[in-house]
Design a protein around this motif. Structure first.
Motif, PDB file in Angstrom:
ATOM      1  N   GLY A  67       0.797  -1.228   0.000  1.00  0.00           N
ATOM      2  CA  GLY A  67       0.000   0.000   0.000  1.00  0.00           C
ATOM      3  C   GLY A  67       0.825   1.271   0.000  1.00  0.00           C
ATOM      4  N   LYS A  68       2.116   1.160  -0.279  1.00  0.00           N
ATOM      5  CA  LYS A  68       3.008   2.325  -0.242  1.00  0.00           C
ATOM      6  C   LYS A  68       2.513   3.452  -1.150  1.00  0.00           C
ATOM      7  CE  LYS A  68       6.560   0.003  -1.720  1.00  0.00           C
ATOM      8  NZ  LYS A  68       5.883  -1.316  -1.839  1.00  0.00           N
ATOM      9  N   THR A  69       2.292   3.131  -2.406  1.00  0.00           N
ATOM     10  CA  THR A  69       1.910   4.158  -3.383  1.00  0.00           C
ATOM     11  C   THR A  69       0.534   4.720  -3.085  1.00  0.00           C
ATOM     12  OG1 THR A  69       3.319   3.180  -5.088  1.00  0.00           O
ATOM     13  CG2 THR A  69       1.535   4.606  -5.837  1.00  0.00           C
ATOM     14  N   THR A  70      -0.401   3.869  -2.717  1.00  0.00           N
ATOM     15  CA  THR A  70      -1.757   4.328  -2.411  1.00  0.00           C
ATOM     16  C   THR A  70      -1.741   5.356  -1.284  1.00  0.00           C
ATOM     17  OG1 THR A  70      -2.700   2.214  -3.124  1.00  0.00           O
ATOM     18  CG2 THR A  70      -4.064   3.590  -1.670  1.00  0.00           C
ATOM     19  N   ILE A  71      -1.006   5.056  -0.229  1.00  0.00           N
ATOM     20  CA  ILE A  71      -0.941   5.972   0.918  1.00  0.00           C
ATOM     21  C   ILE A  71      -0.189   7.239   0.542  1.00  0.00           C
ATOM     22  CG2 ILE A  71      -0.047   6.268   3.250  1.00  0.00           C
ATOM     23  CD1 ILE A  71      -0.479   3.205   3.595  1.00  0.00           C
ATOM     24  N   ALA A  72       0.928   7.099  -0.159  1.00  0.00           N
ATOM     25  CA  ALA A  72       1.720   8.276  -0.524  1.00  0.00           C
ATOM     26  C   ALA A  72       0.934   9.216  -1.434  1.00  0.00           C
ATOM     27  CB  ALA A  72       3.014   7.847  -1.200  1.00  0.00           C
ATOM     28  N   ARG A  73       0.183   8.665  -2.364  1.00  0.00           N
ATOM     29  CA  ARG A  73      -0.618   9.512  -3.260  1.00  0.00           C
ATOM     30  C   ARG A  73      -1.697  10.267  -2.473  1.00  0.00           C
ATOM     31  NH1 ARG A  73      -0.440   8.310  -8.899  1.00  0.00           N
ATOM     32  NH2 ARG A  73      -2.676   8.775  -9.075  1.00  0.00           N
ATOM     33  N   ALA A  74      -2.317   9.593  -1.532  1.00  0.00           N
ATOM     34  CA  ALA A  74      -3.339  10.250  -0.712  1.00  0.00           C
ATOM     35  C   ALA A  74      -2.717  11.312   0.180  1.00  0.00           C
ATOM     36  CB  ALA A  74      -4.090   9.209   0.121  1.00  0.00           C
ATOM     37  N   LEU A  75      -1.550  11.017   0.742  1.00  0.00           N
ATOM     38  CA  LEU A  75      -0.861  11.999   1.580  1.00  0.00           C
ATOM     39  C   LEU A  75      -0.461  13.207   0.752  1.00  0.00           C
ATOM     40  CD1 LEU A  75       0.463  12.920   4.226  1.00  0.00           C
ATOM     41  CD2 LEU A  75       2.487  11.567   3.575  1.00  0.00           C
ATOM     42  N   GLU A  76       0.037  12.979  -0.451  1.00  0.00           N
ATOM     43  CA  GLU A  76       0.435  14.107  -1.286  1.00  0.00           C
ATOM     44  C   GLU A  76      -0.763  15.005  -1.595  1.00  0.00           C
ATOM     45  OE1 GLU A  76       3.164  15.150  -5.123  1.00  0.00           O
ATOM     46  OE2 GLU A  76       1.703  13.551  -5.391  1.00  0.00           O
ATOM     47  N   VAL A  79      -2.926   8.336   6.412  1.00  0.00           N
ATOM     48  CA  VAL A  79      -2.567   9.708   6.029  1.00  0.00           C
ATOM     49  C   VAL A  79      -2.558  10.609   7.258  1.00  0.00           C
ATOM     50  CG1 VAL A  79      -3.376  11.750   4.780  1.00  0.00           C
ATOM     51  CG2 VAL A  79      -3.294   9.527   3.629  1.00  0.00           C
ATOM     52  N   GLU A  80      -3.540  10.451   8.103  1.00  0.00           N
ATOM     53  CA  GLU A  80      -3.615  11.301   9.297  1.00  0.00           C
ATOM     54  C   GLU A  80      -2.421  11.053  10.215  1.00  0.00           C
ATOM     55  OE1 GLU A  80      -4.413  14.050  12.008  1.00  0.00           O
ATOM     56  OE2 GLU A  80      -5.306  13.857  10.001  1.00  0.00           O
ATOM     57  N   SER A  81      -2.028   9.792  10.396  1.00  0.00           N
ATOM     58  CA  SER A  81      -0.882   9.514  11.273  1.00  0.00           C
ATOM     59  C   SER A  81       0.404  10.062  10.672  1.00  0.00           C
ATOM     60  CB  SER A  81      -0.757   8.010  11.532  1.00  0.00           C
ATOM     61  OG  SER A  81      -0.402   7.310  10.357  1.00  0.00           O
ATOM     62  N   LEU A  82       0.531  10.012   9.363  1.00  0.00           N
ATOM     63  CA  LEU A  82       1.732  10.543   8.714  1.00  0.00           C
ATOM     64  C   LEU A  82       1.759  12.064   8.761  1.00  0.00           C
ATOM     65  CD1 LEU A  82       1.830   8.065   5.739  1.00  0.00           C
ATOM     66  CD2 LEU A  82       3.578   8.309   7.503  1.00  0.00           C
ATOM     67  N   ARG A  85       0.391  13.868  11.010  1.00  0.00           N
ATOM     68  CA  ARG A  85       0.682  14.202  12.409  1.00  0.00           C
ATOM     69  C   ARG A  85       2.177  14.089  12.694  1.00  0.00           C
ATOM     70  NH1 ARG A  85      -3.188  11.407  14.249  1.00  0.00           N
ATOM     71  NH2 ARG A  85      -2.024   9.508  14.673  1.00  0.00           N
ATOM     72  N   ALA A  86       2.827  13.070  12.117  1.00  0.00           N
ATOM     73  CA  ALA A  86       4.273  12.912  12.303  1.00  0.00           C
ATOM     74  C   ALA A  86       5.032  14.085  11.703  1.00  0.00           C
ATOM     75  CB  ALA A  86       4.735  11.594  11.671  1.00  0.00           C
ATOM     76  N   LEU A  87       4.570  14.587  10.561  1.00  0.00           N
ATOM     77  CA  LEU A  87       5.216  15.744   9.929  1.00  0.00           C
ATOM     78  C   LEU A  87       5.000  17.010  10.746  1.00  0.00           C
ATOM     79  CD1 LEU A  87       4.413  15.040   6.178  1.00  0.00           C
ATOM     80  CD2 LEU A  87       6.646  14.849   7.311  1.00  0.00           C
ATOM     81  N   VAL A  88       3.835  17.137  11.357  1.00  0.00           N
ATOM     82  CA  VAL A  88       3.574  18.284  12.232  1.00  0.00           C
ATOM     83  C   VAL A  88       4.493  18.216  13.454  1.00  0.00           C
ATOM     84  CG1 VAL A  88       1.873  19.364  13.763  1.00  0.00           C
ATOM     85  CG2 VAL A  88       1.189  18.616  11.470  1.00  0.00           C
ATOM     86  N   GLU A  89       4.577  17.039  14.069  1.00  0.00           N
ATOM     87  CA  GLU A  89       5.402  16.871  15.269  1.00  0.00           C
ATOM     88  C   GLU A  89       6.882  17.091  14.971  1.00  0.00           C
ATOM     89  OE1 GLU A  89       4.324  12.986  16.627  1.00  0.00           O
ATOM     90  OE2 GLU A  89       2.379  13.656  17.406  1.00  0.00           O
ATOM     91  N   ALA A  90       7.286  16.799  13.737  1.00  0.00           N
ATOM     92  CA  ALA A  90       8.687  17.034  13.339  1.00  0.00           C
ATOM     93  C   ALA A  90       8.951  18.482  12.979  1.00  0.00           C
ATOM     94  CB  ALA A  90       9.030  16.128  12.153  1.00  0.00           C
ATOM     95  N   GLY A  91       7.906  19.327  12.998  1.00  0.00           N
ATOM     96  CA  GLY A  91       8.067  20.728  12.669  1.00  0.00           C
ATOM     97  C   GLY A  91       8.214  21.010  11.193  1.00  0.00           C
ATOM     98  N   VAL A  92       7.795  20.044  10.350  1.00  0.00           N
ATOM     99  CA  VAL A  92       7.925  20.210   8.905  1.00  0.00           C
ATOM    100  C   VAL A  92       6.749  21.006   8.341  1.00  0.00           C
ATOM    101  CG1 VAL A  92       8.001  18.989   6.679  1.00  0.00           C
ATOM    102  CG2 VAL A  92       9.291  18.109   8.648  1.00  0.00           C
ATOM    103  N   VAL A  93       5.533  20.663   8.768  1.00  0.00           N
ATOM    104  CA  VAL A  93       4.345  21.348   8.246  1.00  0.00           C
ATOM    105  C   VAL A  93       3.570  21.955   9.412  1.00  0.00           C
ATOM    106  CG1 VAL A  93       4.189  19.827   6.234  1.00  0.00           C
ATOM    107  CG2 VAL A  93       2.880  19.272   8.301  1.00  0.00           C
ATOM    108  N   PRO A  94       2.783  23.016   9.132  1.00  0.00           N
ATOM    109  CA  PRO A  94       1.974  23.624  10.188  1.00  0.00           C
ATOM    110  C   PRO A  94       0.918  22.673  10.713  1.00  0.00           C
ATOM    111  CG  PRO A  94       2.142  25.048   8.241  1.00  0.00           C
ATOM    112  CD  PRO A  94       2.682  23.719   7.854  1.00  0.00           C
ATOM    113  N   GLY A  95       0.435  22.950  11.913  1.00  0.00           N
ATOM    114  CA  GLY A  95      -0.521  22.053  12.562  1.00  0.00           C
ATOM    115  C   GLY A  95      -1.893  22.028  11.938  1.00  0.00           C
ATOM    116  N   GLY A  96      -2.382  23.141  11.417  1.00  0.00           N
ATOM    117  CA  GLY A  96      -3.738  23.164  10.872  1.00  0.00           C
ATOM    118  C   GLY A  96      -3.741  23.279   9.368  1.00  0.00           C
TER     119      GLY A  96
END
Length: 198
Positions: free
Chosen positions: A33-42, A180-183, A185-196
């Motif tokens: 499911g790598k591509t499916t999840i990555a496409r949805a996250l993108e 997607v939500e867990s990923l 959230r990980a990017l938010v916690e890493a300070g990469v993307v804003p929280g909202g």
């Protein structure tokens, strides 16, 4: 050859665009499911105003790495080249999503070493081999069982699962949306993307 620094530093780009850069490396068996999840996250990140680039194994093998096969040496070179491309997009300020079986830990660790600490997110897309066989989106497991394909990762070629990935997604038990939500959230916690959302 004389090395010159970037014309516009990544930090300047990050400040201007309002989010950080990162490399999110999805690894797992074919059919996990790598591509499916990555496409949805993108799509979610793009909706949130985040600059992204998706580097998918199939796309890359049709172009940049069209000269490579699936021997252990070619698999290593495939990941090496993709890692260098991912670093270029990273330095341009993007969140780079890479979806590759990438079966060897040493190769994934080599890519990690190219990216500053905290900006490489290894995502282990974990699934039982039997579930992957049942999904078989590319028909690889059927071909392997019929004797038409040798060296399929997880069947007759090794897969070295991550020891300490930043995120593990067990796709038998969670939906794409939950993944997607867990990923995110990980990017938010890493300070990469804003929280909202923007």
């Amino acid at each position: 050859m004389v090395w010159e620094g970037l014309n516009i530093p990544r930090e300047t780009r990050e400040e201007a665009q309002g989010h950080g850069a990162a490399v999110v490396w999805f690894t797992g068996l074919s059919g996990s499911g790598k591509t499916t999840i990555a496409r949805a996250l993108e799509r979610q990140l793009f909706h949130d105003g985040v600059r992204t680039m998706l580097l998918d194994g199939d796309y890359v093998r049709h172009g940049l790495n069209g000269d490579l096969g699936f021997s252990p040496e070619d698999r290593r070179e495939n990941v090496r080249r993709v890692g260098e491309v991912a670093r270029l997009f990273f330095e341009a300020g993007s969140v780079v999503l890479c979806t590759f079986v990438s079966p060897y830990r040493a190769d994934r660790d080599r890519v990690r070493s190219l990216i500053p600490e905290g900006r490489f997110v290894e995502v282990f897309v974990d699934v039982d081999l039997e579930v992957a066989r049942a999904r078989d989106p590319k028909g690889l497991y059927a071909r392997s069982q019929a004797g038409d394909l040798e060296g399929l990762t997880g069947v007759d070629a090794p897969y070295q699962a991550p020891v300490a990935p930043e995120v593990t997604v067990e796709t038998r038990d969670v939906t794409v949306e939950e993944s997607v939500e867990s990923l995110r959230r990980a990017l938010v916690e890493a300070g990469v993307v804003p929280g909202g959302s923007r």
